[in-house]
Design an enzyme around this catalytic site. Structure first.
Site, PDB file in Angstrom:
ATOM      1  N   GLY A   6       0.839  -1.206   0.000  1.00  0.00           N
ATOM      2  CA  GLY A   6       0.000   0.000   0.000  1.00  0.00           C
ATOM      3  C   GLY A   6       0.867   1.246   0.000  1.00  0.00           C
ATOM      4  N   ARG A  24       0.883  -5.059  -5.104  1.00  0.00           N
ATOM      5  CA  ARG A  24       0.991  -6.219  -4.202  1.00  0.00           C
ATOM      6  C   ARG A  24       1.139  -7.411  -5.134  1.00  0.00           C
ATOM      7  NH1 ARG A  24      -3.071  -3.341  -0.767  1.00  0.00           N
ATOM      8  NH2 ARG A  24      -1.851  -2.651   1.013  1.00  0.00           N
ATOM      9  N   ASP A  37       5.684  -4.939   6.157  1.00  0.00           N
ATOM     10  CA  ASP A  37       6.426  -6.171   6.453  1.00  0.00           C
ATOM     11  C   ASP A  37       6.241  -7.248   5.385  1.00  0.00           C
ATOM     12  OD1 ASP A  37       3.886  -6.830   7.206  1.00  0.00           O
ATOM     13  OD2 ASP A  37       4.484  -7.831   9.078  1.00  0.00           O
ATOM     14  N   THR A  43       4.445   2.546   5.538  1.00  0.00           N
ATOM     15  CA  THR A  43       3.031   2.147   5.609  1.00  0.00           C
ATOM     16  C   THR A  43       2.318   3.085   6.567  1.00  0.00           C
ATOM     17  OG1 THR A  43       1.493   0.483   6.489  1.00  0.00           O
ATOM     18  CG2 THR A  43       3.726   0.366   7.321  1.00  0.00           C
ATOM     19  N   ASP A  79       0.078   2.192   8.482  1.00  0.00           N
ATOM     20  CA  ASP A  79      -0.451   1.408   9.614  1.00  0.00           C
ATOM     21  C   ASP A  79       0.395   1.470  10.896  1.00  0.00           C
ATOM     22  OD1 ASP A  79      -2.433   0.628   7.850  1.00  0.00           O
ATOM     23  OD2 ASP A  79      -1.431  -1.252   7.309  1.00  0.00           O
ATOM     24  N   ASP A 129       2.585  -0.592  11.826  1.00  0.00           N
ATOM     25  CA  ASP A 129       2.452  -1.932  12.424  1.00  0.00           C
ATOM     26  C   ASP A 129       3.734  -2.757  12.326  1.00  0.00           C
ATOM     27  OD1 ASP A 129       2.402  -2.183   9.686  1.00  0.00           O
ATOM     28  OD2 ASP A 129       0.712  -3.567   9.622  1.00  0.00           O
ATOM     29  N   ARG A 156      -5.217  -1.914   9.156  1.00  0.00           N
ATOM     30  CA  ARG A 156      -5.148  -3.374   9.006  1.00  0.00           C
ATOM     31  C   ARG A 156      -5.375  -4.044  10.362  1.00  0.00           C
ATOM     32  NH1 ARG A 156      -3.490  -5.976   4.417  1.00  0.00           N
ATOM     33  NH2 ARG A 156      -2.480  -4.136   3.610  1.00  0.00           N
TER      34      ARG A 156
HETATM   35  O1  F6P Z   1      -1.579  -1.246   4.679  1.00  0.00           O
HETATM   36  C1  F6P Z   1      -2.183  -0.037   4.323  1.00  0.00           C
HETATM   37  C2  F6P Z   1      -3.677  -0.208   4.158  1.00  0.00           C
HETATM   38  O2  F6P Z   1      -4.202   1.051   3.795  1.00  0.00           O
HETATM   39  C3  F6P Z   1      -4.413  -0.790   5.358  1.00  0.00           C
HETATM   40  O3  F6P Z   1      -4.638   0.160   6.368  1.00  0.00           O
HETATM   41  C4  F6P Z   1      -5.669  -1.296   4.719  1.00  0.00           C
HETATM   42  O4  F6P Z   1      -6.212  -2.362   5.459  1.00  0.00           O
HETATM   43  C5  F6P Z   1      -5.196  -1.780   3.358  1.00  0.00           C
HETATM   44  O5  F6P Z   1      -3.959  -1.120   3.111  1.00  0.00           O
HETATM   45  C6  F6P Z   1      -6.139  -1.506   2.222  1.00  0.00           C
HETATM   46  O6  F6P Z   1      -5.607  -2.072   1.093  1.00  0.00           O
HETATM   47  P1  F6P Z   1      -6.139  -1.792  -0.380  1.00  0.00           P
HETATM   48  O7  F6P Z   1      -5.677  -0.429  -0.793  1.00  0.00           O
HETATM   49  O8  F6P Z   1      -5.517  -2.874  -1.175  1.00  0.00           O
HETATM   50  O9  F6P Z   1      -7.630  -1.858  -0.311  1.00  0.00           O
END
Ligand code: F6P
Length: 319
Positions: A11, A72, A103, A125, A127, A129, A171
């Site tokens: 992300g 991804r 990670d 990120t 997050d 995390d 997340r």
């Molecule tokens: O890891 C970053 C994040 O924005 C998370 O907070 C969220 O759960 C996820 O990515 C959303 O992913 P996507 O953009 O693939 O919907």
């Protein structure tokens, strides 16, 4: 080390461009050749390599998103995909790689390191995390973006005397919710790291109304539950007028805060120095205020929790 590459993965997060800029400019300053890889590990496998110059990162420190694009990449999780990526990097003469991501991206970086490409990860990120990070690149901006939204929601919540449930990203981590909840004066914060009871939340709302409160904000980390479900439950079990807002991807966009630009610049420059010094398989980070490099294995094997004292403080202040 003569030639290195830089990429963003997973992300996107505000500050990724600032990190790429720092990597590129430090590498050029040290006399290395540097290429950008487009679309994360997908680009590694497809050989999407672009030469980077001082000019290619001009006017980017303040920009959100990632100019190198991101992805991804499922195929890169397999040994076959990793071997393919390794071959593509080898063929292009790339000896070192800086991977900016979360990670999941570090696992890909670690695989390449084991195959023989020196890699350094930068925690990028929203997050927050990742273990051994005071903050990840993008977290501060995301928190500020969410707080701006909460302040706006509070205006209309007050006007209509409503209860608002606001869902934020993160997340499986409650960091964004905790920081936004505390800084935005939320009445309750729901995070995955702390069990909660809907009865307690309702009792708290009712106590607030009894002493004259006109509106309430309940902040929900996406890892703790769906805002829509919480809102529905509150509507069905209280007399309050409830509305739900899911902040979603606006939390990932926007110009990086000064704090994120500074962090990204420090970590980007440090990553290149680590590669030059022969380091590999490590995350560059600022932890407990100190710039340091931590083995990916140590990062992966260390459980992390947000600063839960913020949760307790928010509870006290929202009495
Ligand atoms: O890891 C970053 C994040 O924005 C998370 O907070 C969220 O759960 C996820 O990515 C959303 O992913 P996507 O953009 O693939 O919907």
């Amino acid at each position: 080390m003569e030639k290195i590459a830089v990429m963003t993965s997973g992300g996107d997060a505000p500050g990724m461009n600032a990190a790429v800029r720092a990597v590129v400019r430090t590498a050029l300053y040290l006399g290395m050749e540097v290429v950008g890889i487009r679309r994360g590990f997908t680009g590694v496998m497809n050989g999407e390599f672009v030469p980077m110059s001082l000019g290619s990162v001009a006017d980017t420190i303040q920009r959100g998103g990632t100019n190198l694009y991101t992805a991804r990449c499922e195929p890169f999780k397999t040994e076959e995909g990793q071997r393919e990526g390794y071959e593509a990097l080898k063929k292009a003469g790339i000896e070192g790689l800086v991977v900016i991501g979360g990670d999941g991206s570090f696992h890909g970086a670690q695989a390449l390191s084991r195959l023989g490409i020196r890699t350094i990860g930068l925690p990028g990120t929203i997050d927050n995390d990742i273990a051994y990070c005071d903050a990840t690149i993008g977290f501060d901006t995301a928190v500020n973006t969410a707080i701006e939204a909460i302040d706006k929601i509070r205006d209309t919540a007050t006007s209509h005397e409503r209860t608002y449930v606001v869902e934020v990203m993160g997340r499986n981590a409650g960091d964004i919710a905790l920081h936004v909840g505390l800084a935005g004066g939320a009445e309750s914060i729901l995070v995955p790291e702390r069990p909660f009871s809907m009865d307690d939340i309702i009792r708290k709302l009712e106590r607030g109304v009894a002493r004259g409160k006109k509106h309430s904000i309940i902040l929900v980390a996406e890892g703790a539950g769906r805002g829509m479900d919480i809102g529905k439950y509150l509507s069905e079990h209280t007399g309050f007028e409830v509305r739900v807002t899911v902040l979603g991807h606006i939390q990932r966009g926007g110009a990086p805060s000064a704090k994120d630009r500074v962090l990204a610049s420090q970590l980007g420059a440090y990553a290149v120095q680590l590669l030059r010094d022969g380091e590999s398989g490590k995350m560059a980070t600022i932890y407990k205020g100190v710039l340091q490099a931590i083995d990916f294995d140590t990062v992966f094997s260390t459980p992390r929790l947000p600063d839960m004292s913020l949760y307790d403080l928010a509870e006290t202040l929202a009495i």
